[in-house]
Design a protein around this motif. Structure first.
Motif, PDB file in Angstrom:
ATOM      1  N   GLN A 185       0.761  -1.191   0.033  1.00  0.00           N
ATOM      2  CA  GLN A 185       0.072  -0.008   0.075  1.00  0.00           C
ATOM      3  C   GLN A 185       0.816   1.312  -0.039  1.00  0.00           C
ATOM      4  O   GLN A 185       2.024   1.168   0.233  1.00  0.00           O
ATOM      5  CB  GLN A 185      -0.839  -0.010   1.232  1.00  0.00           C
ATOM      6  CG  GLN A 185      -1.739  -1.203   1.393  1.00  0.00           C
ATOM      7  CD  GLN A 185      -3.033  -1.214   0.247  1.00  0.00           C
ATOM      8  OE1 GLN A 185      -3.224  -0.301  -0.141  1.00  0.00           O
ATOM      9  NE2 GLN A 185      -3.209  -2.590  -0.053  1.00  0.00           N
ATOM     10  N   HIS A 186       0.371   2.386  -0.322  1.00  0.00           N
ATOM     11  CA  HIS A 186       1.068   3.560  -0.292  1.00  0.00           C
ATOM     12  C   HIS A 186       0.475   4.494   1.069  1.00  0.00           C
ATOM     13  O   HIS A 186      -0.728   4.405   1.151  1.00  0.00           O
ATOM     14  CB  HIS A 186       0.976   4.300  -1.618  1.00  0.00           C
ATOM     15  CG  HIS A 186       1.654   3.967  -2.639  1.00  0.00           C
ATOM     16  ND1 HIS A 186       1.664   2.820  -3.220  1.00  0.00           N
ATOM     17  CD2 HIS A 186       3.020   4.388  -3.150  1.00  0.00           C
ATOM     18  CE1 HIS A 186       2.396   2.348  -4.116  1.00  0.00           C
ATOM     19  NE2 HIS A 186       3.210   3.449  -3.885  1.00  0.00           N
ATOM     20  N   VAL A 187       1.300   5.084   1.680  1.00  0.00           N
ATOM     21  CA  VAL A 187       0.966   6.187   2.969  1.00  0.00           C
ATOM     22  C   VAL A 187       1.588   7.426   2.393  1.00  0.00           C
ATOM     23  O   VAL A 187       2.635   7.739   1.625  1.00  0.00           O
ATOM     24  CB  VAL A 187       1.367   5.557   4.238  1.00  0.00           C
ATOM     25  CG1 VAL A 187       0.450   4.087   4.248  1.00  0.00           C
ATOM     26  CG2 VAL A 187       2.926   5.409   4.379  1.00  0.00           C
ATOM     27  N   CYS A 188       1.386   8.424   3.349  1.00  0.00           N
ATOM     28  CA  CYS A 188       1.809   9.885   3.243  1.00  0.00           C
ATOM     29  C   CYS A 188       2.867   9.919   4.568  1.00  0.00           C
ATOM     30  O   CYS A 188       2.464   9.493   5.727  1.00  0.00           O
ATOM     31  CB  CYS A 188       0.899  10.879   3.329  1.00  0.00           C
ATOM     32  SG  CYS A 188      -0.102  10.865   1.891  1.00  0.00           S
ATOM     33  N   THR A 212      15.116   8.509  -0.672  1.00  0.00           N
ATOM     34  CA  THR A 212      15.400   9.807  -0.244  1.00  0.00           C
ATOM     35  C   THR A 212      14.246  10.463   0.041  1.00  0.00           C
ATOM     36  O   THR A 212      13.904  11.441   0.344  1.00  0.00           O
ATOM     37  CB  THR A 212      16.059  10.628  -1.372  1.00  0.00           C
ATOM     38  OG1 THR A 212      15.666  10.219  -2.619  1.00  0.00           O
ATOM     39  CG2 THR A 212      17.651   9.933  -1.508  1.00  0.00           C
ATOM     40  N   LEU A 213      12.993   9.845  -0.572  1.00  0.00           N
ATOM     41  CA  LEU A 213      11.508  10.472  -0.586  1.00  0.00           C
ATOM     42  C   LEU A 213      11.267  10.944   1.330  1.00  0.00           C
ATOM     43  O   LEU A 213      11.225  12.197   1.418  1.00  0.00           O
ATOM     44  CB  LEU A 213      10.457   9.643  -1.029  1.00  0.00           C
ATOM     45  CG  LEU A 213      10.155   9.662  -2.323  1.00  0.00           C
ATOM     46  CD1 LEU A 213       9.265   8.551  -2.744  1.00  0.00           C
ATOM     47  CD2 LEU A 213       9.757  10.957  -3.135  1.00  0.00           C
ATOM     48  N   ALA A 219       5.308  13.625   1.388  1.00  0.00           N
ATOM     49  CA  ALA A 219       5.643  12.840   0.442  1.00  0.00           C
ATOM     50  C   ALA A 219       4.565  11.581   0.462  1.00  0.00           C
ATOM     51  O   ALA A 219       4.260  10.936   1.409  1.00  0.00           O
ATOM     52  CB  ALA A 219       7.117  12.028   0.591  1.00  0.00           C
ATOM     53  N   THR A 220       4.503  11.013  -0.679  1.00  0.00           N
ATOM     54  CA  THR A 220       3.349   9.356  -0.730  1.00  0.00           C
ATOM     55  C   THR A 220       4.601   8.380  -1.081  1.00  0.00           C
ATOM     56  O   THR A 220       5.328   8.471  -2.136  1.00  0.00           O
ATOM     57  CB  THR A 220       2.518   9.629  -1.880  1.00  0.00           C
ATOM     58  OG1 THR A 220       1.768  10.968  -1.543  1.00  0.00           O
ATOM     59  CG2 THR A 220       1.583   8.442  -1.930  1.00  0.00           C
ATOM     60  N   VAL A 221       4.614   7.349  -0.171  1.00  0.00           N
ATOM     61  CA  VAL A 221       5.539   6.370  -0.235  1.00  0.00           C
ATOM     62  C   VAL A 221       5.001   5.054  -0.013  1.00  0.00           C
ATOM     63  O   VAL A 221       3.852   4.958   0.517  1.00  0.00           O
ATOM     64  CB  VAL A 221       6.792   6.826   0.719  1.00  0.00           C
ATOM     65  CG1 VAL A 221       7.600   7.959   0.499  1.00  0.00           C
ATOM     66  CG2 VAL A 221       6.398   6.617   2.088  1.00  0.00           C
ATOM     67  N   HIS A 222       5.697   4.118  -0.411  1.00  0.00           N
ATOM     68  CA  HIS A 222       5.407   2.688   0.115  1.00  0.00           C
ATOM     69  C   HIS A 222       5.224   2.580   1.543  1.00  0.00           C
ATOM     70  O   HIS A 222       6.089   2.985   2.433  1.00  0.00           O
ATOM     71  CB  HIS A 222       6.274   1.694  -0.403  1.00  0.00           C
ATOM     72  CG  HIS A 222       6.686   1.879  -2.123  1.00  0.00           C
ATOM     73  ND1 HIS A 222       7.669   2.464  -2.589  1.00  0.00           N
ATOM     74  CD2 HIS A 222       6.230   1.103  -2.848  1.00  0.00           C
ATOM     75  CE1 HIS A 222       7.480   2.407  -3.751  1.00  0.00           C
ATOM     76  NE2 HIS A 222       6.729   1.480  -4.190  1.00  0.00           N
ATOM     77  N   SER A 223       4.277   1.635   2.122  1.00  0.00           N
ATOM     78  CA  SER A 223       4.160   1.648   3.486  1.00  0.00           C
ATOM     79  C   SER A 223       5.402   1.031   4.298  1.00  0.00           C
ATOM     80  O   SER A 223       5.322   1.697   5.161  1.00  0.00           O
ATOM     81  CB  SER A 223       2.917   0.844   3.527  1.00  0.00           C
ATOM     82  OG  SER A 223       2.404   0.705   4.955  1.00  0.00           O
ATOM     83  N   ARG A 224       5.680   0.049   3.750  1.00  0.00           N
ATOM     84  CA  ARG A 224       6.792  -0.769   4.336  1.00  0.00           C
ATOM     85  C   ARG A 224       8.009   0.273   4.317  1.00  0.00           C
ATOM     86  O   ARG A 224       8.760   0.386   5.227  1.00  0.00           O
ATOM     87  CB  ARG A 224       7.320  -1.934   3.640  1.00  0.00           C
ATOM     88  CG  ARG A 224       6.598  -3.169   3.866  1.00  0.00           C
ATOM     89  CD  ARG A 224       5.158  -3.245   3.244  1.00  0.00           C
ATOM     90  NE  ARG A 224       4.901  -4.567   3.644  1.00  0.00           N
ATOM     91  CZ  ARG A 224       3.619  -5.020   2.893  1.00  0.00           C
ATOM     92  NH1 ARG A 224       2.928  -4.261   2.334  1.00  0.00           N
ATOM     93  NH2 ARG A 224       2.963  -6.144   3.367  1.00  0.00           N
TER      94      ARG A 224
END
Length: 307
Positions: A169-172, A231-232, A243-248
């Motif tokens: 999933q993606h989270v912020c 780096t996000l 930033a919107t990044v992978h949950s893990r």
């Protein structure tokens, strides 16, 4: 050794020349002189009754027949490697296999760092080369230049075997002291904030969140662009950006950086990470062992992947 009047030793040279399209570079890889390599090309031209490589300006180009030969020649060599030279019974503790695996920096952080540590305990002689994906990722897999490619499902070639590894999933993420963001984000807030975003390669392929924002007909205010996933979250620290990044990956960095994780304001699709390998390697016992290890470790409750 000859097969129907073709010296099979020439297939190795042909494979290299078709890939390099340059006599000097091919000679270096084959550990031959340029004149000897030119002689091999002459013998191949005689056998196939085709120029195979032709000079166009300062470059050598493949003829139509040569382009047709690229994949079959590579697959023949891969088949020989996996079905004849590979040992049917192996002791993983004694294996000296070298794996080339294509994976993003995100996958290296959340999975492969742990995998490589564990495999070193079971099989200390196995070595790895982790290759970054790029514009030629698909071609590298098709040519057997990597043993395994791990990528989202839409990048996986349908003509080669594959297996799902895990869902994502993606989270912020925002900085801990960014009090303008509460436990939830509205779409209006999200669009008003400055964003750290990622693009890849010369074609500047956007991340999934940018693509999905386009689906919603929205545009973010991007203030920082980076070219890798790791780096996000780091570029958010000490700022009012998001930033919107992978949950893990977000949870991995939130353990060590002053970051807060919040759900995105819109529903982003579940991403599925797949393993894919060349079909000629489907019965490779050591690669099968590695795939099983990856699946097992990705599903562990204590793994960052399973978090």
């Amino acid at each position: 050794m000859r097969f129907k009047h073709l010296d099979l030793n020439l297939l190795v040279a042909l494979d290299v020349m078709l890939e390099e399209q340059n006599i000097t570079r091919a000679a270096a890889r084959l550990h031959m002189t340029q004149s000897a390599t030119s002689g091999v090309l002459g013998r191949l031209r005689t056998y196939f009754e085709d120029d195979l490589l032709v000079q166009v300006g300062r470059k050598m180009m493949l003829t139509p027949l040569a382009r047709e030969l690229e994949i079959p020649v590579r697959e023949v060599l891969l088949k020989i490697q996996t079905s004849i030279t590979a040992k049917p019974v192996f002791d993983i503790a004694e294996s000296k296999r070298h794996f080339r695996i294509m994976a993003s920096d995100y996958l290296i952080s959340v999975l492969f760092a742990e995998v490589i540590r564990e495999i070193n305990q079971q099989a200390p002689l196995i070595t790895f080369e982790l290759v970054s994906p790029g514009e030629t990722a698909m071609e590298m897999l098709m040519r057997g230049e990597v043993d395994l490619m791990i990528a989202p499902d839409h990048f996986i070639p349908k003509e080669h075997p594959s297996q799902i590894l895990f869902d994502e999933q993606h989270v912020c993420v925002v900085c801990n002291d960014n009090r303008s963001v509460g436990e939830k984000l509205t779409l209006e807030q999200y669009l008003e904030m400055g964003h750290v975003s990622v693009v890849f390669g010369r074609n500047r392929t956007p991340g999934i969140e940018e693509w999905f924002m386009a689906e919603y007909g929205c545009k973010r205010r991007i203030e920082v662009i980076t070219h890798d996933f790791n780096t996000l979250p780091q570029l958010v620290v000490g700022t009012k950006r998001i930033a919107t990044v992978h949950s893990r990956l977000a949870h991995l960095y939130a353990r060590n950086l002053p970051l807060r994780i919040v759900p995105p304001p819109v529903s982003l699709p579940t991403m599925q990470e797949y393993m894919s390998w060349h079909r000629s390697l489907d019965r490779d016992p050591v690669l099968a062992w590695l795939r099983t290890t990856l699946v097992e470790m990705a599903s562990r409750p204590t793994s960052p992947i399973a978090a």
